[in-house]
Write a protein that holds these residues in place. Structure first.
Motif, mmCIF file in Angstrom:
data_model
loop_
_atom_site.group_PDB
_atom_site.id
_atom_site.type_symbol
_atom_site.label_atom_id
_atom_site.label_comp_id
_atom_site.label_asym_id
_atom_site.label_seq_id
_atom_site.Cartn_x
_atom_site.Cartn_y
_atom_site.Cartn_z
ATOM 1 N N ALA A 100 -25.526 54.900 13.763
ATOM 2 C CA ALA A 100 -25.843 54.866 15.094
ATOM 3 C C ALA A 100 -24.906 53.418 14.933
ATOM 4 O O ALA A 100 -24.965 52.568 14.318
ATOM 5 C CB ALA A 100 -27.283 54.502 15.492
ATOM 6 N N VAL A 101 -23.740 53.878 16.161
ATOM 7 C CA VAL A 101 -23.080 52.509 16.510
ATOM 8 C C VAL A 101 -22.422 52.602 18.016
ATOM 9 O O VAL A 101 -22.875 53.378 18.333
ATOM 10 C CB VAL A 101 -22.014 52.977 15.797
ATOM 11 C CG1 VAL A 101 -21.644 53.308 14.233
ATOM 12 C CG2 VAL A 101 -21.407 54.546 16.031
ATOM 13 N N GLU A 102 -22.113 50.748 17.549
ATOM 14 C CA GLU A 102 -21.499 50.989 19.295
ATOM 15 C C GLU A 102 -20.738 52.246 19.685
ATOM 16 O O GLU A 102 -20.872 52.683 21.067
ATOM 17 C CB GLU A 102 -21.544 49.992 19.575
ATOM 18 C CG GLU A 102 -22.529 48.643 19.297
ATOM 19 C CD GLU A 102 -22.037 46.911 19.281
ATOM 20 O OE1 GLU A 102 -20.854 47.295 20.508
ATOM 21 O OE2 GLU A 102 -22.007 46.278 19.139
ATOM 22 N N GLY A 103 -19.558 52.523 19.113
ATOM 23 C CA GLY A 103 -18.201 52.893 19.174
ATOM 24 C C GLY A 103 -17.609 53.809 18.561
ATOM 25 O O GLY A 103 -18.520 53.601 17.524
ATOM 26 N N PRO A 104 -16.664 54.949 18.729
ATOM 27 C CA PRO A 104 -15.967 55.418 17.879
ATOM 28 C C PRO A 104 -15.044 54.732 17.085
ATOM 29 O O PRO A 104 -15.108 55.974 15.907
ATOM 30 C CB PRO A 104 -14.918 56.460 19.239
ATOM 31 C CG PRO A 104 -15.877 56.350 20.571
ATOM 32 C CD PRO A 104 -16.075 54.814 20.444
ATOM 33 N N SER A 105 -14.654 54.166 17.740
ATOM 34 C CA SER A 105 -14.369 53.202 16.327
ATOM 35 C C SER A 105 -14.946 52.864 15.130
ATOM 36 O O SER A 105 -14.555 52.805 13.857
ATOM 37 C CB SER A 105 -13.187 52.278 16.892
ATOM 38 O OG SER A 105 -13.931 51.085 17.713
ATOM 39 N N ASP A 106 -15.895 52.317 15.761
ATOM 40 C CA ASP A 106 -17.397 52.286 14.903
ATOM 41 C C ASP A 106 -17.915 53.101 13.579
ATOM 42 O O ASP A 106 -17.768 53.226 12.983
ATOM 43 C CB ASP A 106 -18.505 51.456 15.488
ATOM 44 C CG ASP A 106 -18.429 50.159 16.652
ATOM 45 O OD1 ASP A 106 -17.906 49.497 15.580
ATOM 46 O OD2 ASP A 106 -18.303 49.877 17.053
ATOM 47 N N ALA A 107 -17.432 54.382 14.668
ATOM 48 C CA ALA A 107 -17.847 55.338 14.210
ATOM 49 C C ALA A 107 -16.669 55.659 12.836
ATOM 50 O O ALA A 107 -17.625 56.073 12.075
ATOM 51 C CB ALA A 107 -18.703 56.462 15.106
ATOM 52 N N SER A 108 -15.692 55.997 12.994
ATOM 53 C CA SER A 108 -15.427 55.937 11.969
ATOM 54 C C SER A 108 -15.125 55.246 10.786
ATOM 55 O O SER A 108 -14.796 55.942 9.594
ATOM 56 C CB SER A 108 -13.434 55.871 12.710
ATOM 57 O OG SER A 108 -13.380 57.092 13.289
ATOM 58 N N VAL A 109 -15.004 53.710 10.850
ATOM 59 C CA VAL A 109 -14.895 53.023 10.086
ATOM 60 C C VAL A 109 -16.446 52.893 9.675
ATOM 61 O O VAL A 109 -16.517 53.660 7.331
ATOM 62 C CB VAL A 109 -14.523 51.317 10.442
ATOM 63 C CG1 VAL A 109 -15.343 50.502 9.785
ATOM 64 C CG2 VAL A 109 -13.639 50.918 10.953
ATOM 65 N N VAL A 110 -17.611 53.408 9.967
ATOM 66 C CA VAL A 110 -19.015 52.981 9.145
ATOM 67 C C VAL A 110 -18.547 54.585 7.979
ATOM 68 O O VAL A 110 -19.548 54.553 7.143
ATOM 69 C CB VAL A 110 -20.253 53.413 9.966
ATOM 70 C CG1 VAL A 110 -21.075 53.630 9.280
ATOM 71 C CG2 VAL A 110 -20.286 51.633 9.960
#
Length: 64
Positions: free
Chosen positions: A9-19
């Motif tokens: 679970a992440v804040e936004g799309p860029s966080d999703a990519s990194v995680v």
């Protein structure tokens, strides 16, 4: 690391990519990605994510 699966679970799309990259690089399969609607949504759902973690692996990342 042992093969396994995790929900993130992440804040936004860029966080999703990194995680997602970090998780995959450690040999884990992502079963679902939640959030991506900002910090307020993530904060509102945090208790539910914590309850879900009793039944499987979760990683919640805020303020990446």
């Amino acid at each position: 690391m042992t093969q396994g699966s995790i929900t993130i679970a992440v804040e936004g799309p860029s966080d999703a990519s990194v995680v997602s990259r970090l998780v995959r690089d450690h040999g884990l399969h992502i079963t679902a990605i939640h959030g991506q609607r900002g910090v307020d949504y993530l904060n509102a759902k945090l208790a539910a994510f914590n309850n879900a973690a009793m039944h499987g692996a979760w990683l919640v990342v805020r303020d990446l």
